[in-house]
Design a protein around this motif. Structure first.
Motif: not given
Length: 77
Positions: A16-31
């Motif tokens: 759960r924490e991993c997915v939350g962090q990954l989605l937050e990072i992807e939201g910022k970077r938009q890669e």
């Protein structure tokens, strides 16, 4: 301090924490590497009698409780 071995306590992250962090990072970077609909596998305590394996889109793992560690997350490409 010489020859004195000091170990830090183990630290674990849940799926759960991993997915939350990954989605937050992807939201910022938009890669475009993954998104909330990317298919994933969550694994917990593999090899033990309490093992748990779940397959779901990434965003659903924010609501799934995988229990105590150790956890792994596999993102399908």
């Amino acid at each position: 301090m010489r020859d004195k071995k000091i170990y830090e306590p183990p630290r674990f992250i849940t799926v759960r924490e991993c997915v939350g962090q990954l989605l937050e990072i992807e939201g910022k970077r938009q890669e475009g590497a993954y998104n909330e609909n990317s298919r994933c596998f969550g694994l917990a305590r593999i090899g033990f009698s309490t093992q748990l394996i779940r397959a779901a889109p990434m965003k659903q793992f924010l609501d799934i409780d995988m229990g105590p560690p150790l956890h792994s997350l596999v993102i399908c490409s």
